[in-house]
Design an enzyme around this catalytic site. Structure first.
Site, short mmCIF file in Angstrom:
data_model
loop_
_atom_site.label_atom_id
_atom_site.label_comp_id
_atom_site.label_asym_id
_atom_site.label_seq_id
_atom_site.Cartn_x
_atom_site.Cartn_y
_atom_site.Cartn_z
N GLY A 127 3.49 -3.07 3.64
CA GLY A 127 4.12 -4.02 2.73
C GLY A 127 3.09 -4.90 2.05
N GLU A 243 -13.18 4.83 4.91
CA GLU A 243 -12.96 6.25 4.68
C GLU A 243 -13.10 6.69 3.22
OE1 GLU A 243 -12.63 7.76 7.35
OE2 GLU A 243 -11.78 6.34 8.78
C1 FAD Z 1 4.19 6.62 -5.17
C2 FAD Z 1 3.71 5.24 -4.85
C3 FAD Z 1 3.67 4.83 -3.52
C4 FAD Z 1 3.26 3.53 -3.20
N1 FAD Z 1 3.31 3.12 -1.89
C5 FAD Z 1 3.01 1.84 -1.58
C6 FAD Z 1 3.18 1.36 -0.25
O1 FAD Z 1 3.58 2.09 0.65
N2 FAD Z 1 2.91 0.05 0.00
C7 FAD Z 1 2.46 -0.79 -0.96
O2 FAD Z 1 2.21 -1.96 -0.66
N3 FAD Z 1 2.32 -0.38 -2.24
C8 FAD Z 1 2.59 0.91 -2.57
N4 FAD Z 1 2.48 1.35 -3.88
C9 FAD Z 1 2.12 0.38 -4.92
C10 FAD Z 1 0.74 0.61 -5.52
O3 FAD Z 1 -0.25 0.17 -4.64
C11 FAD Z 1 0.72 -0.12 -6.87
O4 FAD Z 1 1.64 0.56 -7.71
C12 FAD Z 1 -0.64 -0.12 -7.50
O5 FAD Z 1 -1.52 -0.94 -6.79
C13 FAD Z 1 -0.58 -0.61 -8.97
O6 FAD Z 1 0.07 -1.83 -9.03
P1 FAD Z 1 1.29 -2.08 -10.05
O7 FAD Z 1 2.26 -0.96 -9.88
O8 FAD Z 1 1.79 -3.45 -9.81
O9 FAD Z 1 0.69 -1.95 -11.48
P2 FAD Z 1 -0.19 -3.07 -12.25
O10 FAD Z 1 -1.21 -3.61 -11.32
O11 FAD Z 1 0.73 -4.01 -12.91
O12 FAD Z 1 -0.92 -2.18 -13.33
C14 FAD Z 1 -0.27 -1.76 -14.54
C15 FAD Z 1 -1.30 -1.04 -15.39
O13 FAD Z 1 -2.37 -1.96 -15.73
C16 FAD Z 1 -3.62 -1.43 -15.31
N5 FAD Z 1 -4.47 -2.51 -14.81
C17 FAD Z 1 -4.14 -3.46 -13.90
N6 FAD Z 1 -5.20 -4.24 -13.65
C18 FAD Z 1 -6.23 -3.77 -14.38
C19 FAD Z 1 -7.61 -4.14 -14.53
N7 FAD Z 1 -8.12 -5.17 -13.85
N8 FAD Z 1 -8.37 -3.42 -15.38
C20 FAD Z 1 -7.87 -2.36 -16.07
N9 FAD Z 1 -6.56 -1.98 -15.97
C21 FAD Z 1 -5.76 -2.65 -15.14
C22 FAD Z 1 -3.29 -0.47 -14.19
O14 FAD Z 1 -4.28 0.51 -14.02
C23 FAD Z 1 -1.98 0.12 -14.66
O15 FAD Z 1 -2.20 1.18 -15.57
C24 FAD Z 1 2.86 2.64 -4.22
C25 FAD Z 1 2.89 3.08 -5.55
C26 FAD Z 1 3.31 4.34 -5.87
C27 FAD Z 1 3.37 4.73 -7.31
#
Ligand code: FAD
Length: 398
Positions: A127, A243
């Site tokens: 989470g 890792e």
């Molecule tokens: C299938 C799946 C499983 C997942 N499982 C888990 C889980 O079990 N537990 C958990 O906690 N999370 C989980 N996640 C969440 C995942 O870690 C986040 O989706 C990911 O970190 C991206 O965050 P966001 O979706 O909020 O997108 P955002 O951070 O809002 O990003 C939106 C877009 O902006 C870009 N962006 C953001 N910041 C920057 C930057 N500094 N420079 C350039 N571009 C940027 C990103 O690359 C992306 O294209 C999962 C996601 C998916 C899709």
């Protein structure tokens, strides 16, 4: 890539291969496709078999209850494991929580959770992400307020993989609203605690892996915090920096290549084998060449075990970017190769017939869903744009 620089490693590969040949029940093989967790019953049956061999947590050091494999041995283990189609391990428990618990947990916390991770009797989810806090994780807002010997947790997590089938969750919470990174703490929470609500998110592969998780006055013992209050960010960096050599998921790519070669040789398009089509043969050759190059990079990163330099960090990000891009291209090519058969749906992992092959189309089972699921691989585990930012910063000081 050939992981056989010495006879010891070759003997270990044979040991793993033989163990899987002798002990992986036929009805459990093949669960790996789709990146799914298998059903609880199937997972626990397999975990008991692994544990009886001392491989309940195959990546852990000996003094934490694992077999104490070297990085190269772990890569070999992974490769044989995936090639045999053995059911996925609980990666959240083993690869993410495990090293944090083993390194920073109290003796009581280790005694409480380790046996369940080894036996598979407690499934875990992660989470971390919240609406508005994904890449910028440190902006998270789920708060935990001290009330005697408990925290009271309120807020929301999102994209929580497998929360609906997990027993426990490890959670980042805000214990201090005033400071950003230093205001985050790391809690382990029993999913049965009153006040937790899990809502499903069905993804593009038509499966239910993902969830929203809501916390409404959830009381969590302070004893369930790992590290000190405010240590959550430090533990998260430790967890995410572990890792590097594994981020490319090389064994999975090798499995795709094997299936692609099988399809290219056996499928017929206009009366000819697919491999005779120049455009397909070229795409396949390119995938193979890139896979080989990635294998060389993986062995280079494996040689940097314990190296926490910026360059090692950047190499891990490079593997993540290249590996996930290749995952996407190879699964697209797999579905292309199947033609009409590529549209076959994937049965729900929890359903009674999940392991049964679809009539007459055994080799196509799950490939379309796999292709759809892997669209997310360049997002989860750190989005590609963010990984590129890390490479630019660590390698080129940009
Ligand atoms: C299938 C799946 C499983 C997942 N499982 C888990 C889980 O079990 N537990 C958990 O906690 N999370 C989980 N996640 C969440 C995942 O870690 C986040 O989706 C990911 O970190 C991206 O965050 P966001 O979706 O909020 O997108 P955002 O951070 O809002 O990003 C939106 C877009 O902006 C870009 N962006 C953001 N910041 C920057 C930057 N500094 N420079 C350039 N571009 C940027 C990103 O690359 C992306 O294209 C999962 C996601 C998916 C899709």
């Amino acid at each position: 890539m050939d992981f056989m620089p010495d006879a010891g490693l070759a003997a270990f590969r044979e040991e793993v291969r033989e163990f899987l040949r002798q002990n992986l029940p036929a009805d459990l093989a093949g669960d790996l496709i789709g990146g799914l967790r298998t059903s609880r019953e199937r997972f626990q049956r397999w975990q008991a078999i692994l544990n009886s061999k001392g491989w309940g947590a195959p990546y852990w050091p000996k003094d934490h209850g694992g077999p104490g494999l070297s990085v190269m041995q772990r890569l070999v283990f992974d490769e044989e494991y995936v090639a045999a189609g053995a059911p996925p391990l609980d990666g959240f428990a083993q690869n993410l929580l495990g090293p944090v618990l083993n390194t920073f947990g109290t003796p009581e916390q280790k005694a409480e959770h380790r046996p369940h991770i080894l036996s598979g009797t407690r499934l875990w989810c992660q989470g971390f992400s919240e609406p508005g806090s994904g890449s910028d994780l440190a902006s998270l807002r789920t708060r935990a307020e001290l009330d005697g010997d408990h925290y009271v947790v309120n807020g929301q997590k999102v994209w929580t993989s497998y929360a609906h089938v997990s027993d426990w969750i490890f959670l980042l919470v805000r214990t201090d609203a005033e400071s950003k990174h230093a205001g985050i703490s790391f809690l382990m929470v029993d999913m049965q605690t009153p006040g937790i609500t899990v809502r499903p998110i069905v993804s593009i592969d038509d499966c239910h892996h993902l969830n929203e998780v809501f916390f409404d006055n959830v009381r969590v013992p302070v004893a369930n915090r790992i590290g000190n209050e405010g240590d959550g960010w430090k533990l998260t960096k430790f967890l995410l920096n572990n890792e590097h050599a594994f981020t490319a998921e090389l064994p999975r790519l090798k499995r795709y290549l094997k299936t692609l070669c099988k399809l290219a040789a056996t499928l017929r398009a206009d009366g000819s084998a697919l491999i005779e089509q120049e455009s397909f043969a070229l795409k396949l050759a390119r995938c193979e060449a890139e896979l080989n190059a990635l294998g060389i990079l993986v062995s280079r990163v494996a040689g940097l075990e314990g190296d926490h330099s910026p360059a090692a960090h950047a190499l891990g990000s490079m593997l993540k970017v290249r590996g996930t891009e290749l995952q996407q291209r190879m699964t697209e090519l797999l579905v292309d190769a199947l033609g009409d058969r590529g549209a076959i749906a994937y049965p729900e992992a929890e359903s009674a017939n999940a392991a049964e092959s679809l009539p007459g189309e055994e080799f196509a089972r799950g490939l379309a869903a796999e292709m759809f699921f892997r669209r997310a691989s360049t997002i989860y585990g750190g989005a590609s744009e963010v990984q590129r930012g890390i490479i630019a910063k660590m390698l080129f000081q940009l």
